[in-house]
Design an enzyme around this catalytic site. Structure first.
Site, mmCIF file in Angstrom:
data_model
loop_
_atom_site.group_PDB
_atom_site.id
_atom_site.type_symbol
_atom_site.label_atom_id
_atom_site.label_comp_id
_atom_site.label_asym_id
_atom_site.label_seq_id
_atom_site.Cartn_x
_atom_site.Cartn_y
_atom_site.Cartn_z
ATOM 1 C CB ALA A 14 -0.920 -0.012 1.216
ATOM 2 C CD GLU A 111 -5.254 -18.093 -3.265
ATOM 3 O OE1 GLU A 111 -4.053 -18.246 -3.095
ATOM 4 O OE2 GLU A 111 -5.849 -17.037 -2.992
ATOM 5 C CG HIS A 235 -4.392 -19.179 6.003
ATOM 6 N ND1 HIS A 235 -4.306 -20.501 5.676
ATOM 7 C CD2 HIS A 235 -4.261 -18.500 4.832
ATOM 8 C CE1 HIS A 235 -4.124 -20.616 4.369
ATOM 9 N NE2 HIS A 235 -4.100 -19.416 3.833
ATOM 10 N NE ARG A 282 -7.780 -17.569 3.314
ATOM 11 C CZ ARG A 282 -6.926 -16.683 2.892
ATOM 12 N NH1 ARG A 282 -6.741 -15.579 3.570
ATOM 13 N NH2 ARG A 282 -6.259 -16.892 1.797
ATOM 14 C CG HIS A 343 -3.769 -15.250 6.954
ATOM 15 N ND1 HIS A 343 -2.435 -15.456 6.686
ATOM 16 C CD2 HIS A 343 -4.354 -14.961 5.767
ATOM 17 C CE1 HIS A 343 -2.210 -15.306 5.387
ATOM 18 N NE2 HIS A 343 -3.356 -14.985 4.810
ATOM 19 N NE ARG A 378 -7.446 -11.190 3.422
ATOM 20 C CZ ARG A 378 -6.514 -11.941 2.833
ATOM 21 N NH1 ARG A 378 -6.279 -11.812 1.542
ATOM 22 N NH2 ARG A 378 -5.812 -12.796 3.530
ATOM 23 C CB SER A 383 -5.489 -8.491 1.439
ATOM 24 O OG SER A 383 -4.629 -9.570 1.284
HETATM 25 P P1 FAD Z 1 2.496 -4.461 5.108
HETATM 26 O O1 FAD Z 1 3.012 -5.072 3.869
HETATM 27 O O2 FAD Z 1 2.315 -5.333 6.284
HETATM 28 O O3 FAD Z 1 3.504 -3.289 5.464
HETATM 29 C C1 FAD Z 1 3.393 -2.585 6.673
HETATM 30 C C2 FAD Z 1 4.469 -1.538 6.703
HETATM 31 O O4 FAD Z 1 4.217 -0.631 7.757
HETATM 32 C C3 FAD Z 1 5.864 -2.098 6.948
HETATM 33 O O5 FAD Z 1 6.781 -1.417 6.142
HETATM 34 C C4 FAD Z 1 6.115 -1.771 8.408
HETATM 35 O O6 FAD Z 1 7.487 -1.594 8.718
HETATM 36 C C5 FAD Z 1 5.397 -0.444 8.512
HETATM 37 N N1 FAD Z 1 5.015 -0.090 9.877
HETATM 38 C C6 FAD Z 1 4.153 -0.714 10.705
HETATM 39 N N2 FAD Z 1 4.088 -0.070 11.882
HETATM 40 C C7 FAD Z 1 4.938 0.981 11.794
HETATM 41 C C8 FAD Z 1 5.351 1.995 12.679
HETATM 42 N N3 FAD Z 1 4.875 2.093 13.930
HETATM 43 N N4 FAD Z 1 6.264 2.899 12.252
HETATM 44 C C9 FAD Z 1 6.781 2.832 11.007
HETATM 45 N N5 FAD Z 1 6.426 1.892 10.118
HETATM 46 C C10 FAD Z 1 5.520 0.978 10.517
HETATM 47 N N6 FAD Z 1 -2.759 -11.285 0.561
HETATM 48 C C11 FAD Z 1 -3.061 -11.540 -0.729
HETATM 49 O O7 FAD Z 1 -3.779 -10.771 -1.358
HETATM 50 N N7 FAD Z 1 -2.519 -12.621 -1.347
HETATM 51 C C12 FAD Z 1 -1.707 -13.505 -0.720
HETATM 52 O O8 FAD Z 1 -1.235 -14.464 -1.316
HETATM 53 C C13 FAD Z 1 -1.408 -13.276 0.650
HETATM 54 N N8 FAD Z 1 -0.621 -14.139 1.326
HETATM 55 C C14 FAD Z 1 -0.271 -13.834 2.616
HETATM 56 C C15 FAD Z 1 0.617 -14.669 3.289
HETATM 57 C C16 FAD Z 1 1.019 -14.350 4.576
HETATM 58 C C17 FAD Z 1 1.985 -15.240 5.295
HETATM 59 C C18 FAD Z 1 0.509 -13.196 5.209
HETATM 60 C C19 FAD Z 1 0.929 -12.833 6.604
HETATM 61 C C20 FAD Z 1 -0.387 -12.376 4.544
HETATM 62 C C21 FAD Z 1 -0.787 -12.687 3.253
HETATM 63 N N9 FAD Z 1 -1.669 -11.869 2.551
HETATM 64 C C22 FAD Z 1 -1.951 -12.128 1.245
HETATM 65 C C23 FAD Z 1 -2.110 -10.599 3.128
HETATM 66 C C24 FAD Z 1 -1.254 -9.470 2.552
HETATM 67 O O9 FAD Z 1 0.083 -9.905 2.457
HETATM 68 C C25 FAD Z 1 -1.305 -8.224 3.409
HETATM 69 O O10 FAD Z 1 -2.628 -7.904 3.722
HETATM 70 C C26 FAD Z 1 -0.695 -7.035 2.680
HETATM 71 O O11 FAD Z 1 0.583 -7.360 2.225
HETATM 72 C C27 FAD Z 1 -0.637 -5.823 3.584
HETATM 73 O O12 FAD Z 1 0.106 -4.826 2.937
HETATM 74 P P2 FAD Z 1 0.239 -3.400 3.610
HETATM 75 O O13 FAD Z 1 0.993 -2.560 2.642
HETATM 76 O O14 FAD Z 1 -1.079 -2.937 4.074
HETATM 77 O O15 FAD Z 1 1.122 -3.674 4.916
HETATM 78 C C1 SIN Z 2 -2.564 -17.896 0.790
HETATM 79 O O1 SIN Z 2 -1.697 -17.973 -0.072
HETATM 80 O O2 SIN Z 2 -3.221 -18.839 1.220
HETATM 81 C C2 SIN Z 2 -2.853 -16.566 1.345
HETATM 82 C C3 SIN Z 2 -3.718 -15.860 0.409
HETATM 83 C C4 SIN Z 2 -4.316 -14.679 1.103
HETATM 84 O O3 SIN Z 2 -4.097 -14.476 2.285
HETATM 85 O O4 SIN Z 2 -5.052 -13.961 0.430
#
Ligand code: FAD
Ligand code: SIN
Length: 525
Positions: A14, A111, A235, A282, A343, A378, A383
């Site tokens: 994001a 999925e 998850h 899920r 998850h 979700r 996501s």
């Molecule tokens: P994040 O990528 O979590 O980034 C958060 C950022 O905020 C980081 O840089 C962190 O350092 C920073 N931050 C946090 N707190 C602070 C602070 N206090 N000060 C400064 N910086 C801070 N989603 C899918 O759509 N497909 C998938 O296949 C999938 N697989 C997944 C597998 C796993 C194991 C997990 C855990 C999640 C998965 N998800 C998947 C969910 C998805 O990865 C996340 O929802 C998404 O990446 C979140 O992105 P984001 O940019 O919101 O936050």
């Molecule tokens: C997974 O690969 O099962 C995670 C996918 C997701 O969290 O959307």
């Protein structure tokens, strides 16, 4: 004091999407609390959902999202995100994300909850490829300054100005520099929260160590409404291993034919729970796994894809294969022991379609938000997509309204004249453990009012202790996170207590029925 045009807190999908969109005209600063790749984005396995298969339609993806979300989704948001998905994928491919192809077309995997093959992916490590591409583009852009190791503490509101103002406008953030131990002031005309989820409120979670809900807690303290925090996604298939505690086994394993069996009886049980069997949404699969484990006193259930040809398994899941071979499990020959684990955080900071929060000057995107996309549960792989579409939406709104965003005023520096160094770090470690333990036991997959009330009593006590500690001692990264964990756990419990029905991820034995009307939980500060 450091000043940028736009300040972005978070360097995942994001945050970096917003940064790259804005950097054509603005000076951007992106903070991350550890290294740039420490967020959940880099850990994503399965992929990104989009309508790309011939014969699939936006309407199908919208319908699947609403069904998974148990009708609580905001249809306008769902349409907005899904209709923008193919373009977001194209943009990522142009940035260099090496999505798997089949001839000239995307290779699409399936999925749970999806009625079509819809998931673009890079093997079984999509997130890593996405994070690397976004980071490389951001590093190459002279208008983007990336600031790792900077832990945001609190948003700077009107009241932190030299001259008191009550507008509640956000002017930036105070953040702890991990290297120097000093609190620094970052200001900007607009601030975007992209801090990810709050998975680490729970003992078992697939989320990275930094998922402590910092953005949700900061926004709440800055008087933004927080919504739907009771919908914590579990998850169904996290690896059960005594050493490796949070390794996900992607849903795509079930999408490609993996089945769930009871290790005691060998019985394939998912068809007993839902006609969609392993490909049910899920929440249903996680509850089924939980029920099997609890009923038979098991440590885990089995996820088995060993009936597929070994080459097929290795080709589709090379990273999982390698990881598990290293742990002595050959997934081409034997089942994988799995358990449900926290998850994804479906709730969060309320935003509109432009990513605006309640506080003027503050935007939010990604897992930190409740945008209306996910509803009560979700849909898999929606996501990352939300991060790209809303990162872009925040950028577009800031760009279009630039002249209405006032430059930041003079801000008071962080005051630590009345605190000393902590003399009891053990308090922090103990509180962390307690929260995560009782959240797992009392606010988990299956809930009761009594258990939620027990959790509420404990959080009230911990809140007093942590506030007392916070007011006396110099901040540390662990203390900042603990303060946020307490806040977020409280928001989850209060939301869960206020929902008198079972819907999607919120399942309570005291209110097993689903109400006719779907209503968001909205907590007002
Ligand atoms: P994040 O990528 O979590 O980034 C958060 C950022 O905020 C980081 O840089 C962190 O350092 C920073 N931050 C946090 N707190 C602070 C602070 N206090 N000060 C400064 N910086 C801070 N989603 C899918 O759509 N497909 C998938 O296949 C999938 N697989 C997944 C597998 C796993 C194991 C997990 C855990 C999640 C998965 N998800 C998947 C969910 C998805 O990865 C996340 O929802 C998404 O990446 C979140 O992105 P984001 O940019 O919101 O936050
Ligand atoms: C997974 O690969 O099962 C995670 C996918 C997701 O969290 O959307």
């Amino acid at each position: 004091m450091m000043e940028a045009d736009v300040l972005i807190i978070g360097s995942g999908a994001a945050g970096l999407t917003a940064a790259l969109q804005l950097a054509t005209t603005k000076k951007i600063m992106v903070l991350a609390k550890g290294s740039l790749s420490d967020g959940a984005t880099a850990w994503a396995q399965g992929g990104i959902a989009a309508v790309l298969e011939p014969g699939d339609k936006f309407e199908n993806h919208i319908e699947d999202t609403m069904v998974a979300g148990a009708g609580l989704n905001n249809r306008a948001t769902v349409e907005f995100v899904i209709e923008n998905a193919p373009e977001a994928i194209e943009r990522l491919a142009k940035l260099g994300v090496p999505f798997n192809l089949e001839g000239n077309d995307w290779h699409l995997t399936r999925e749970g909850g999806h009625s079509h093959r819809r998931i673009v992916h890079v093997d079984d490590a999509t997130g890593w490829a996405v994070q690397q591409a976004l980071e490389a583009a951001a590093k190459a852009n002279p208008n983007i300054i990336l600031v790792p190791d900077m832990v945001a503490i609190d948003l700077i509101m009107g009241r932190h100005q030299e001259r008191f103002s009550t507008s509640g406008r956000i002017h930036g953030v105070y953040a702890l520099n991990r290297q120097t131990g000093k609190v620094e002031t970052f200001t900007a005309r607009a601030t975007i929260l992209a801090t990810g989820g709050a998975g680490r409120t729970y003992l078992y979670s697939t989320a990275p160590r930094g998922a402590t809900g910092d953005g949700i807690a900061m926004a709440w303290r800055a008087r933004c409404r927080i919504s739907n925090m009771e919908f914590m996604q579990f998850h169904p298939t996290c690896l059960y291993n005594l050493e490796v505690k949070n390794f996900l086994i992607t849903e795509a394993v079930r999408g490609e034919g993996g089945i769930l069996t009871n290790p005691k009886t060998g019985h394939r049980y998912m068809p007993d729970y839902d006609p969609r069997a392993e490909l049910a949404p899920r929440d249903i699969v996680a509850r089924a796994n939980d029920a099997e484990i609890k009923r038979d006193g098991l440590d885990y259930v089995h996820l088995d894809i060993s009936h597929k040809p070994a080459e097929f398994v290795k080709e589709h899941f090379p990273n999982i294969y390698e990881k598990l071979i290293g742990l002595g499990i050959d997934i081409t020959k034997e089942p994988i022991p799995v358990v449900p684990a926290q998850h994804y955080t479906c709730g969060g900071v309320l935003v509109d379609l432009d990513g605006r929060t309640d506080a003027p000057g503050l935007y939010a995107a990604g897992e930190v938000t409740q945008s209306g996309l996910h509803g009560a549960n979700r849909l898999a792989s929606n996501s990352l997509l939300e991060c790209f579409v809303f990162g872009d939406a925040c950028a577009a709104h800031i760009e279009a309204n630039w002249d209405r965003l006032p430059p930041p005023p003079a801000i008071r520096p962080w005051d630590e004249s009345r605190v000393t160094d902590s003399d009891e770090e053990v308090v922090i470690a103990q509180c962390w453990r307690e929260i995560r333990q009782f959240m797992w036991n009392f606010v988990g997959i299956v809930r009761t009012t009594k258990r939620l009330e027990r959790a509420q009593h404990r959080i009230d006590l911990l809140r007093r202790e942590v506030e007392d500690y916070y007011s006396h001692f110099r901040v540390t990264p662990d203390l900042i996170e603990l303060r946020n964990l307490v806040e977020v756990a409280d928001l989850i419990i209060r939301s869960a207590l206020s929902r008198h029905e079972s819907r999607g991820l919120h399942f309570t034995l005291d209110y097993p029925e689903t109400n006719e009307e779907a209503v968001d939980t909205v907590l007002v500060p």
